[in-house]
Enzyme design. Structure first.
Site, PDB file in Angstrom:
ATOM      1  N   GLU A   1       0.821  -1.219   0.000  1.00 56.29           N
ATOM      2  CA  GLU A   1       0.000   0.000   0.000  1.00 56.29           C
ATOM      3  C   GLU A   1       0.848   1.260   0.000  1.00 56.29           C
ATOM      4  O   GLU A   1       0.592   2.197   0.762  1.00 56.29           O
ATOM      5  CB  GLU A   1      -0.956  -0.011   1.203  1.00 56.29           C
ATOM      6  CG  GLU A   1      -1.959  -1.167   1.157  1.00 56.29           C
ATOM      7  CD  GLU A   1      -2.950  -1.172   2.307  1.00 56.29           C
ATOM      8  OE1 GLU A   1      -2.634  -0.650   3.382  1.00 56.29           O
ATOM      9  OE2 GLU A   1      -4.054  -1.716   2.124  1.00 56.29           O
TER      10      GLU A   1
ATOM     11  N   ASP B   1      -8.669  -8.666   4.689  1.00 58.25           N
ATOM     12  CA  ASP B   1      -8.369  -7.534   5.569  1.00 58.25           C
ATOM     13  C   ASP B   1      -9.421  -7.363   6.660  1.00 58.25           C
ATOM     14  O   ASP B   1     -10.223  -6.437   6.586  1.00 58.25           O
ATOM     15  CB  ASP B   1      -8.255  -6.255   4.727  1.00 58.25           C
ATOM     16  CG  ASP B   1      -7.667  -5.100   5.522  1.00 58.25           C
ATOM     17  OD1 ASP B   1      -7.131  -5.340   6.618  1.00 58.25           O
ATOM     18  OD2 ASP B   1      -7.731  -3.954   5.042  1.00 58.25           O
TER      19      ASP B   1
ATOM     20  N   GLU C   1     -12.709  -1.590  12.301  1.00 56.99           N
ATOM     21  CA  GLU C   1     -12.678  -0.930  10.995  1.00 56.99           C
ATOM     22  C   GLU C   1     -13.806  -1.410  10.087  1.00 56.99           C
ATOM     23  O   GLU C   1     -14.426  -0.610   9.396  1.00 56.99           O
ATOM     24  CB  GLU C   1     -11.316  -1.200  10.329  1.00 56.99           C
ATOM     25  CG  GLU C   1     -11.209  -0.653   8.922  1.00 56.99           C
ATOM     26  CD  GLU C   1      -9.845  -0.916   8.286  1.00 56.99           C
ATOM     27  OE1 GLU C   1      -8.960  -1.465   8.945  1.00 56.99           O
ATOM     28  OE2 GLU C   1      -9.687  -0.568   7.086  1.00 56.99           O
TER      29      GLU C   1
END
Lengths: 717, 717
Positions: free
Chosen positions: B309, B383, B411
């Site tokens: 990333e 993820d 998240e």
């Protein structure tokens, strides 16, 4: 025997209860801990044997809650709520809810007190001694209750009360420079209190405590968002959230206001202009105002920063500030809203002394604003410096209500780690004489409207609150919030009196403790002036974040964002000549003020380098040269902090342990940073003066280069 | 009579003391409120009549403070600290500080317990009944004291204790994704706890409470900064601040670690390369490690996100992850530090299924890492989704210690407004069987090192803490922090047992209350899977911030950051084919796992669309079609939340009022958002399936366009 054990267990539990909850400062000055002095406690318990609150509205429920919480805490017993007045009780309610005999007695006295004033009166009804707290409107009653609780908290006499009080200024506001991402511009106490993401569905418990704290000192409005504003605040998504905060604050007499962006009709309205003369722009604002008032019927109004530091404004279209302000005022007028238009404007294309620019722009507009516009003026002509002369606009726009903008957050005064009591600063500004009409035309009389007969008046403080558990980062930051509110209510109160109140309510009711703390507070601001910017120096702090000393800042994209622009040190001397031989900013003041500051004889040394450029050997009143005096002043500032440290040490064991350690650590930082300021500034100015730091003073143990190379990439800003 | 009044006043004061301090959640599970059940209280008071803590170090001072605080709170009396052991007292100390007779008795039992294990034993010395809490090292003693206090908090039997406990995993860490500006990536509980600006001089009181909370659940390390890191953290300015935090945490057995940027030698070192093969780069890291250890002798090590990333890494220089990790490991080895190298890597230039990429990259590196390197693997291959199959790397790198990375912060699980107990998720992953060696090769046995005989082992949880007064935003977020620590200590504990402990310590000791809350917790994660991503769907949440549903996300600059990449809905059906006919990600698992998931017969429906693309009419076990089942699952999720709401309502008056209202408000948000998820997803998928939502289910009352147009510009991310 069994009973005795039972007692002792309860006693132990009680005492532990206290020690388990170390004071983290959350309760501010509304602690309501039980009165520690036995005789006072007994006397209060005798005097207050019950209470009645008349009325069932949300405000009256808040009044009831507060009175109950305050009395049960302070008196340590549950004082009964009564249906009918008994002897030695308190009766609370608006005048129209009082028994008829009392109404007759009080209604004329309440006449001049307006919607927020209150009366507290000890009197007798049906041969029963009662204390009446009353007002024309419920908010006044709430203020009266907080006043009574303050009397108890400060151990004041409550036997023969006969108080009538009303605010001298109508709009008493906090300005939050809070962004939608919860960062706070110039915020040093954590992040924004407004948890936008969780609103409107989740309301933090602290929202109400914020309202209580403000109501307790008479603050009646809050601008929720930064003057450098994001126009999204005016979209339905955010207005729904704003409305929920307004609902929480309303019972406490607090209106919400918003900072708005002048370009909003373009940014969120889909128009291609925000020209205030254009019909569709005016319609857009009217429509927006309608939408806001549909959600928030008592919405306060708009605060605007326009054509300043990159913000859009009417001048982009060749219109004046008055054109811009009046367009918004027109939209708000049907609903009773106001526009607060900031005078903090300056233009880097203009080579004029920045101190002069606001006056130059706004003075000609006097008389051109609609009657629901206030022009909001910072206390001084530059930007919230440790000391500035008052802003020359005060007294110069008699046809316009000028609103004061103070900064409670300590952008230029040590962030939230320096103990600086701002009561002294506020008082100095409010008491300054503009001579606009004659002697006695104080700044306070300009802003309370009495000098020029305005019915609308206002004062704003840029808030120092944040998510830190104690709200303000530094415990003594609470005192600055407190003193702002108290002075906004009554600018005749002295900073010293207010300091005393605050200490009583926050730290101790012991006379010697109060004395020690008060002395620290009262010298604290002068200390900071001395170790940062003595003798009228200004704006020599760290680039952008304003953290720490940086008199060497130069060559930025605008001159007036550098330090050298302001101190003008050279081989000859130091200071900004604002007399007739220089920028002549002094010509913006009325003649008595101008002549006082122009003359080297009469100019107070505190303002010397603000107005004059003087040689390093200029003789000072002390007999020293200017350079020597500068050295001594810086030294005095550092020594003053060290004295605060040693004074504070004497309080160990006398006040709450967690509060003690917190302030002790903060004073440690302040001492380090005061020394840093002193050394960095003296070494830098010495590179011009070429004179030694007097040998009897502590000599810097680092080089100028060391200080110039320090860097603070994530200092709050 | 006078006495009676005196008693009643004290009683009133006590009770008010309680009501004045509404529970804001700050104390977490370490409340230590007095035991409410009289018989239990009496029995504990009888059993514990004093205590002795042997030793004077900072850790033993922490032990003493905690024991004193805990006992005085829980028992409601001051339990005396004794110089010599008396009957019915507690003796606390490392084994070498115990009386000789006890040493002899215990030393062999302590043999296998390592530096962190402890023993609690009720025994007699000199005919006096005592409870011994002992360990090889002081940190073990601290853990033992927290264990005893937990027994009291959960009203457990303490008469004949004989406990020996030691952690199954060596490194039990929180990972803070905290930035230097105090924002927190994926943080939903305010801002970073680390007040970098005020460090090193000012230490918030909460730093210590953070350490206490972690120590109480056995967490022994904390990575202070975000894996997307700013290299300034390794400059002297920040290391000085880090060292102060390390000093605060050290007595509680907590080491600090830092996330480091692979390009640091360039960013802050003045080199022009960070190639791990280059001598000067290696020297730079060695030198940096020396500097760190000079300040922090027990510094834990580095966490690294590299070539992922946008983060720099060794592959920029044609080197492998092993080359990069080994260079850092070499620098840390002399000081006993470790490198935790994240396996969360994927490359958008590679068209390969993202779920496969970490395995593809890391599997060939097995055996190539230095022995102070751990490879840190997220629980699943994508993820932190509401549900993922376990990561195929677990069991596939037998020569490398693999560390688990769980995400405690929610998240993808409703931020801090959804009640989702993650104990169930953690347990599901830890208990999953990799079949790496044979049946019973669970993920837990991979990461605790027992499967492949590693002496080093680790588990990390991405923290959900922030400046919110209750630390985690949602009160039940505390349970996720708690359960992470407890499972890290002992993965054999069940999620249900841990939930019970937490409820006891946090909310109530009443059996029916515990039962109600536990049932809510135990269904909560499945509820969320159902209203967000049932049947194996994944990664269909809002772009970038991941707030709310957005299965329509497509056409971003990388495919695998879109939703359509993952759900692959089309007119035929839905799901990601990861069998041999698709990406064949299943080939990365051991055969028993591969065949279980490959076959439509044996693949659990919870994982169906993770591994298979199936027609809308595919028959499900329920007898419904896939489309109908999808509708029912979404509906079930919403109904589950509504059931949690009604269950919670039954607790009114049974638990602390502020806690009750807080959770009630949060459940209100969760219900709204569950419905939003359900409606938005079903309307979107319906645009492919072209089938009706079964008539017996609640029909969406808004359009798909409405949901697609929602925008949340300042959602936390």
């Amino acid at each position: 025997m069994k009973k005795a054990i039972c007692i002792s267990i309860f006693v132990i539990t009680c005492m532990m209860g206290h020690s388990l909850f170390a004071d983290d400062g959350y309760r501010l000055w509304l602690k309501y801990d039980q009165i520690s002095k036995a005789s006072t406690l007994q006397s209060y318990r005798n005097s207050i044997q019950g209470w009645t609150v008349l009325g069932e509205s949300k405000t009256m429920a808040a009044v009831r809650d507060e009175l109950k919480r305050g009395l049960s805490g302070l008196l340590g017993v549950t004082t009964p709520q009564l249906m009918t007045p008994e002897n030695r009780t308190i009766i609370v309610g608006t005048v129209r809810n009082l028994p008829f005999s009392l109404q007759v007695k009080l209604i004329s006295r309440l006449d001049g007190l307006g919607p927020e004033g209150f009366i507290i009166l000890c009197t007798a009804i049906n041969k029963k001694n009662v204390t009446i707290i009353t007002a024309n409107e419920e908010t006044g009653v709430l203020y009266g209750v907080f006043h009574l609780l303050r009397l108890l908290q400060t151990h004041s006499e409550i036997e023969d009360l006969n108080v009538a009080s009303s605010p001298k200024i109508r709009l008493r506001l906090l300005n939050h420079w809070d962004n939608l991402d919860r960062t706070v511009e110039r915020g040093y106490a954590g992040f924004s209190l407004w948890d936008w993401h969780k609103l409107p569905n989740y309301k933090h418990a602290y929202y109400k405590d914020y309202a209580r704290a403000n109501a307790s000192i008479g603050i009646n409005g809050t601008v929720l968002n930064n003057v450098n504003t994001n126009p999204l605040i005016m979209t339905p998504l955010y207005l729904e959230k704003v409305a929920v905060l307004a609902d929480v604050f309303r019972p406490y007499g607090i209106k919400v206001y918003l900072s708005v962006k002048f370009s909003a009709p373009i940014d969120i309205g889909g128009l291609n202009t925000s020209d205030p003369i254009e019909h569709r722009v005016r319609e857009w604002w009217k429509n927006k105002a309608e939408k806001i008032y549909a959600r928030i019927p008592d919405f306060g109004g708009f605060l605007v920063k326009a054509n300043s530091e990159g913000q859009p404004g009417p001048q982009q279209y060749g219109r004046t500030h008055a054109d811009g302000a009046n367009m918004l005022a027109e939209a708000l007028a049907p609903f009773g809203g106001v526009v607060m238009w900031r005078a903090f404007v300056y233009d880097h294309n203009i080579k004029e002394d920045r101190a002069k620019q606001a006056y130059t722009e706004f003075k000609p507009l006097d008389g051109k604003f609609r009657d629901n516009v206030l022009v909001q003026v910072k206390n001084g002509p530059i930007d919230f410096q440790p000391r500035e002369p008052f802003h020359p606009l005060f007294g110069s726009m008699p046809q316009t209500p000028l609103m004061m903008e103070f900064q409670i957050t300590q952008e230029y005064l040590g962030f939230s780690t320096h103990l600086v009591y701002l009561g002294s600063l506020f008082e100095e500004v409010l008491d300054a004489d503009t001579y606009a009409r004659s002697q006695g035309s104080t700044v306070a009389r300009v802003i309370d409207g009495s000098l020029d007969g305005h019915t609308i008046s206002g004062i704003a403080g840029v808030a120092n609150t944040g998510t830190d558990r104690n709200w303000t980062g530094h415990l003594f930051g609470q005192a600055n919030w407190y003193t702002f509110g108290r002075l906004a209510w009554d600018h005749q109160l002295s900073a010293e009196t207010i300091a005393e109140e605050w200490i009583h309510m926050t730290l101790s009711n012991e006379e010697d403790v109060i004395q020690t703390v008060k002395e620290m507070m009262m010298v604290s601001r002068e200390n900071t002036v001395n170790y940062m910017t003595p003798l009228g120096l200004h704006h020599i702090m760290g680039w952008d974040h304003h953290y720490g000393p940086a008199p060497w800042i130069k060559d930025k994209h605008r001159d007036d964002w550098t330090s050298v622009y302001y101190h003008r040190a050279d081989s000859v001397g130091i200071g900004f000549d604002r007399t007739g031989t220089g920028s002549n900013a002094l010509s913006q003041y009325y003649p008595p003020v101008e002549s006082m500051y122009s003359s080297l004889e009469s100019c107070p040394e505190e303002y010397l380098l603000w107005f004059h450029h003087l040689g390093w050997d200029h003789p000072m009143k002390s007999g020293r040269t200017l350079w020597e005096e500068l050295c001594y002043r810086y030294e005095t500032g550092v020594q003053g902090v060290r004295r605060m440290q040693s004074d504070w040490e004497t309080l160990k064991g006398r006040i709450d342990e967690e509060s003690f350690r917190h302030v002790q650590a903060m004073l440690g930082i302040q001492e380090k940073e005061a020394l840093w300021w002193r050394n960095a500034c003296l070494l830098y100015f010495q590179s011009f003066s070429k004179r030694p730091i007097p040998a009897e003073l502590e000599q810097p143990n680092k080089t100028l280069e060391y200080y110039m190379n320090l860097s603070f990439p994530f200092a709050p800003k």
